[in-house]
Design an enzyme around this catalytic site. Structure first.
Site, PDB file in Angstrom:
ATOM      1  N   HIS A 107      15.714  -6.527 -48.143  1.00  0.00           N
ATOM      2  CA  HIS A 107      15.153  -7.572 -47.275  1.00  0.00           C
ATOM      3  C   HIS A 107      16.183  -7.926 -46.191  1.00  0.00           C
ATOM      4  O   HIS A 107      17.382  -7.984 -46.456  1.00  0.00           O
ATOM      5  CB  HIS A 107      14.780  -8.806 -48.097  1.00  0.00           C
TER       6      HIS A 107
ATOM      7  N   GLY B  38       5.687 -14.206 -46.857  1.00  0.00           N
ATOM      8  CA  GLY B  38       6.768 -15.133 -47.173  1.00  0.00           C
ATOM      9  C   GLY B  38       6.254 -16.561 -47.231  1.00  0.00           C
ATOM     10  O   GLY B  38       5.698 -17.014 -48.227  1.00  0.00           O
ATOM     11  N   GLY B  39       6.414 -17.275 -46.120  1.00  0.00           N
ATOM     12  CA  GLY B  39       6.074 -18.703 -46.059  1.00  0.00           C
ATOM     13  C   GLY B  39       4.725 -19.056 -46.669  1.00  0.00           C
ATOM     14  O   GLY B  39       4.617 -19.992 -47.473  1.00  0.00           O
TER      15      GLY B  39
ATOM     16  N   GLU C   3       8.918  -4.406 -42.099  1.00  0.00           N
ATOM     17  CA  GLU C   3       9.051  -5.836 -41.796  1.00  0.00           C
ATOM     18  C   GLU C   3      10.011  -6.034 -40.623  1.00  0.00           C
ATOM     19  O   GLU C   3      11.237  -6.102 -40.817  1.00  0.00           O
ATOM     20  CB  GLU C   3       9.553  -6.579 -43.034  1.00  0.00           C
TER      21      GLU C   3
HETATM   22  C1  PEP Z   1       9.510 -12.309 -45.541  1.00  0.00           C
HETATM   23  O1  PEP Z   1      10.542 -12.843 -45.130  1.00  0.00           O
HETATM   24  O2  PEP Z   1       9.533 -11.424 -46.415  1.00  0.00           O
HETATM   25  C2  PEP Z   1       8.238 -12.716 -44.938  1.00  0.00           C
HETATM   26  C3  PEP Z   1       7.228 -11.892 -45.011  1.00  0.00           C
HETATM   27  O3  PEP Z   1       8.227 -13.952 -44.394  1.00  0.00           O
HETATM   28  P1  PEP Z   1       7.068 -14.657 -43.533  1.00  0.00           P
HETATM   29  O4  PEP Z   1       5.737 -14.207 -44.062  1.00  0.00           O
HETATM   30  O5  PEP Z   1       7.289 -16.116 -43.743  1.00  0.00           O
HETATM   31  O6  PEP Z   1       7.281 -14.218 -42.135  1.00  0.00           O
END
Ligand code: PEP
Length: 268
Positions: free
Chosen positions: A109, A249-250, A179
């Site tokens: 990550h 994530g959030g 990501e």
């Molecule tokens: C993450 O950090 O793995 C992530 C997907 O965060 P968010 O969905 O909050 O952007």
């Protein structure tokens, strides 16, 4: 045979709780809500990755049914690069995670890379986790986009570095998450990527993987997208991004919204 194909194509939705929530009670409440919906949805694999300190408790609380029947799998957010137990203060081994019922672990990550994790460390963690029988949710993604598309070389380097020397037989336990760092909702100027661009990069990732895996194995390696996914954007990413799932994530800490994302994925 049809059943096998369906199994391979099952969508995977992963919730990364990061360093949240503050109390075990809150963690139990979130997990209970998610479990209620996850247990009804048979076409997707739902994985939640809480802070490791909550995992044992959540495993017993969310699962008076065996974990698999409860429709909710537990993942960790990190693992030690060391396989054997020993003098590694603060570390948690892959074997320990496996023995408490963890099925998945997030590795690579960007938030851990920002703390100093190199491709070499990530590679060691991936091998250690696979050896212990965990499934690896391996994240890669560029910090910035550039018009000349040098960012693609960056993604390639991360993927090749993380998977260097991984035995081909282990690829069935690897999930790749694309990501882009700039798309993560905790960033200062974040913005989500769009499904067309995710589609293009998914193909690029598959090409990058091709020389690393056995013939025919490529199709069974799920590629997920992560970065500011919400209940409003989940469908488009899943329908048009060429992906098999999402890393959230959030919004994975908001049971109502995460449940909507799960339902959307299950209906596709
Ligand atoms: C993450 O950090 O793995 C992530 C997907 O965060 P968010 O969905 O909050 O952007």
């Amino acid at each position: 045979m049809r059943g096998d194909i369906k199994l391979i194509m099952k969508k995977i939705i992963v919730g990364n709780w990061k360093m949240n929530p503050e109390t075990l009670e809150e963690a139990q409440d979130i997990a209970k809500e998610i479990k209620k919906i996850a247990s009804k949805l048979k076409k997707i694999e739902t994985v939640i990755c809480p802070p490791s300190i909550y995992i044992s408790n959540l495993k017993s609380k969310i699962s008076n049914l065996p974990v698999d029947e409860a429709g909710l799998k537990l993942g960790a957010q990190d693992v030690s690069a060391e396989f054997d137990t020993g003098s590694y203060t603060g570390e948690i081994s892959a074997g320990m995670l496996k023995n408490i019922g963890v099925k998945y672990v997030i590795i690579g990550h960007s938030e851990r890379r920002a703390m100093g994790e190199t491709d070499e460390i990530i590679n060691k963690k991936i091998k250690t986790a696979l050896k212990a029988g965990l499934k690896v949710i391996f994240c890669a993604g560029e910090k910035e986009r550039d018009d000349e598309e040098h960012f693609l070389d960056f993604i390639k380097k991360e993927i090749e570095g993380g998977l260097h020397g991984v035995e081909k037989k282990f690829f069935r336990n690897i999930i790749i998450v694309y990501e882009p760092v700039w798309a993560i909702s905790s960033g200062k100027k974040f913005r989500p990527d769009n499904p067309d661009s995710v589609f293009k990069i998914t193909i690029f990732i598959k090409k990058t993987l091709m020389p690393l895996v056995e013939n025919g194995a490529l199709r069974s390696i799920p590629i997920l997208y992560g970065g500011s996914v919400t209940a409003l954007t989940a469908r488009e990413f899943l329908e048009k991004g060429g992906i098999q799932g999402l890393l959230v994530g959030g919004k994975s800490l908001i049971p109502k919204e995460f449940s909507q994302i799960l339902e959307i994925a299950d209906r596709l």
